[in-house]
Design an enzyme around this catalytic site. Sequence first.
Site, short mmCIF file in Angstrom:
data_model
loop_
_atom_site.label_atom_id
_atom_site.label_comp_id
_atom_site.label_asym_id
_atom_site.label_seq_id
_atom_site.Cartn_x
_atom_site.Cartn_y
_atom_site.Cartn_z
N SER A 127 0.76 -1.19 0.10
CA SER A 127 -0.11 0.08 0.03
C SER A 127 0.95 1.28 -0.09
O SER A 127 1.99 1.32 0.40
CB SER A 127 -0.72 -0.12 1.36
OG SER A 127 -1.50 1.40 1.29
N TYR A 140 -1.41 -0.87 10.54
CA TYR A 140 -1.60 -1.31 9.02
C TYR A 140 -0.20 -0.80 8.45
O TYR A 140 0.24 -1.43 7.37
CB TYR A 140 -2.78 -0.45 8.63
CG TYR A 140 -2.95 -0.70 7.14
CD1 TYR A 140 -3.38 -2.02 6.59
CD2 TYR A 140 -2.85 0.32 6.12
CE1 TYR A 140 -3.47 -2.01 5.40
CE2 TYR A 140 -3.03 0.02 4.88
CZ TYR A 140 -3.45 -1.14 4.35
OH TYR A 140 -3.43 -1.22 2.80
N1 LIG Z 1 -8.93 -0.39 -0.16
C1 LIG Z 1 -7.87 0.57 -0.14
O1 LIG Z 1 -7.99 1.56 -0.31
C2 LIG Z 1 -6.38 -0.08 -0.15
C3 LIG Z 1 -5.51 0.88 -0.48
C4 LIG Z 1 -4.07 0.19 -0.50
C5 LIG Z 1 -3.98 -1.06 -0.29
N2 LIG Z 1 -4.96 -1.95 -0.11
C6 LIG Z 1 -4.58 -3.27 -0.18
O2 LIG Z 1 -5.18 -3.97 -1.34
C7 LIG Z 1 -5.39 -5.33 -0.94
C8 LIG Z 1 -6.91 -5.57 -1.52
O3 LIG Z 1 -7.52 -4.55 -0.61
P1 LIG Z 1 -9.25 -4.40 -0.85
O4 LIG Z 1 -9.65 -3.23 -0.59
O5 LIG Z 1 -9.59 -5.23 -2.05
O6 LIG Z 1 -9.81 -5.10 0.47
P2 LIG Z 1 -11.02 -6.14 0.74
O7 LIG Z 1 -12.20 -5.56 -0.09
O8 LIG Z 1 -11.44 -5.48 2.07
O9 LIG Z 1 -10.86 -7.41 0.57
C9 LIG Z 1 -9.75 -8.16 1.36
C10 LIG Z 1 -9.59 -9.45 1.11
O10 LIG Z 1 -8.77 -10.18 1.61
C11 LIG Z 1 -9.26 -11.53 2.32
N3 LIG Z 1 -8.83 -11.62 3.72
C12 LIG Z 1 -8.67 -10.74 4.59
N4 LIG Z 1 -8.19 -11.42 5.72
C13 LIG Z 1 -7.80 -12.83 5.45
C14 LIG Z 1 -7.31 -13.82 5.95
N5 LIG Z 1 -7.25 -13.86 7.20
N6 LIG Z 1 -7.26 -15.00 5.07
C15 LIG Z 1 -7.63 -14.88 3.93
N7 LIG Z 1 -8.08 -14.12 3.15
C16 LIG Z 1 -8.43 -12.84 3.78
C17 LIG Z 1 -10.88 -11.01 2.34
O11 LIG Z 1 -11.60 -12.20 2.26
P3 LIG Z 1 -12.28 -12.92 3.56
O12 LIG Z 1 -12.64 -12.06 4.41
O13 LIG Z 1 -13.37 -13.76 2.74
O14 LIG Z 1 -11.25 -13.96 4.29
C18 LIG Z 1 -11.11 -10.29 1.12
O15 LIG Z 1 -11.00 -11.28 0.10
C19 LIG Z 1 -5.30 -5.38 0.45
O16 LIG Z 1 -4.09 -6.08 0.65
C20 LIG Z 1 -5.30 -4.15 1.02
O17 LIG Z 1 -4.33 -3.74 2.24
C21 LIG Z 1 -6.10 -1.45 -0.18
#
Ligand SMILES: NC(=O)c1ccc[n+]([C@@H]2O[C@H](COP(=O)([O-])OP(=O)(O)OC[C@H]3O[C@@H](n4cnc5c(N)ncnc54)[C@H](OP(=O)(O)O)[C@@H]3O)[C@@H](O)[C@H]2O)c1
Length: 265
Positions: A127, A140
């Site tokens: 991130s 985080y």
């Molecule tokens: N959204 C943002 O603004 C943002 C910005 C920068 C970086 N990111 C990063 O980008 C990536 C994707 O983010 P997103 O926004 O798409 O997140 P999201 O919509 O919250 O989805 C998170 C995914 O991770 C899975 N997950 C969480 N804990 C887990 C565990 N213990 N075991 C297996 N799977 C797990 C969840 O599935 P289950 O709950 O079904 O396990 C879900 O499929 C993440 O690494 C996040 O930190 C996000």
Amino acid sequence: MSQVALVTGASSGVGEALAPRLAAAGWRVYGLSRRSVELTGVTSLPADISDAEAVSRAVRELVEREGRLDAVFHCAGVGGAGAVETMPTERAKQVMETNFWGSWNLCQATLPHLRQSPRGRLLLVSSIAGHMGIPFRSAYCASKAAVIALSDSLRLELQGSSVQVSCVSPGDIATNSIATQYRQPASELDPLYRERYRRADDAMAQNVDHGMTAAHVADRMITIAVRDSLAPHYVIGEPLQKISTIARRILPASAWEWVLGRYYS
Ligand SMILES: NC(=O)c1ccc[n+]([C@@H]2O[C@H](COP(=O)([O-])OP(=O)(O)OC[C@H]3O[C@@H](n4cnc5c(N)ncnc54)[C@H](OP(=O)(O)O)[C@@H]3O)[C@@H](O)[C@H]2O)c1
């Protein structure tokens, strides 16, 4: 022969957008998350990424079925908000367990198979927050900084192999991530922090709501993965967010803290 990919975090957000796109492009795709996934062309592998044995079982199942693994897109991750002084340590550890140790577990389970592929690819999602400290998002930021360091180390360790590793650092993405993460109630914070915490948390939620689409990030990740040569880092986001990863290193500390203070107030 179709390439075989494992997409973590396939039940939501970036992973959910990415997995069916790869399938539509002709890849054989497996989606790993705790919830099972029902996406066109994607085989569900439910597992908790922080459970090394569960990850290893899931990867074994994939390789038994396909006989190979060519690419891993590691999108699974969680956020978490609170003040360092009072955020329950168990909550902070959960963020680290998922984001850093989950990445570690995934690397250990998949690298032996990726190294057998003539064109192994491992994309770890960090991130922009992993390039700096953000107020009230310390666990985080630390977990994502650890992913960046893991990726950098791995690239060096894998020299001479067929596997290319890259770390992708997105800015805000409009997903459910804020709604599903632990956020310490403001009432639990000392008055010193309370109002700034509320403002920073509101700013974060708004930035995410108005962020890039998950589809955009997914498309960029596919473009990166199919390149012949992968750079160590890709930052995906608005120009200002991209510049922030450089500004953080070149601005005097007082100027940088002033800028960031304005952004989150
Ligand atoms: N959204 C943002 O603004 C943002 C910005 C920068 C970086 N990111 C990063 O980008 C990536 C994707 O983010 P997103 O926004 O798409 O997140 P999201 O919509 O919250 O989805 C998170 C995914 O991770 C899975 N997950 C969480 N804990 C887990 C565990 N213990 N075991 C297996 N799977 C797990 C969840 O599935 P289950 O709950 O079904 O396990 C879900 O499929 C993440 O690494 C996040 O930190 C996000």
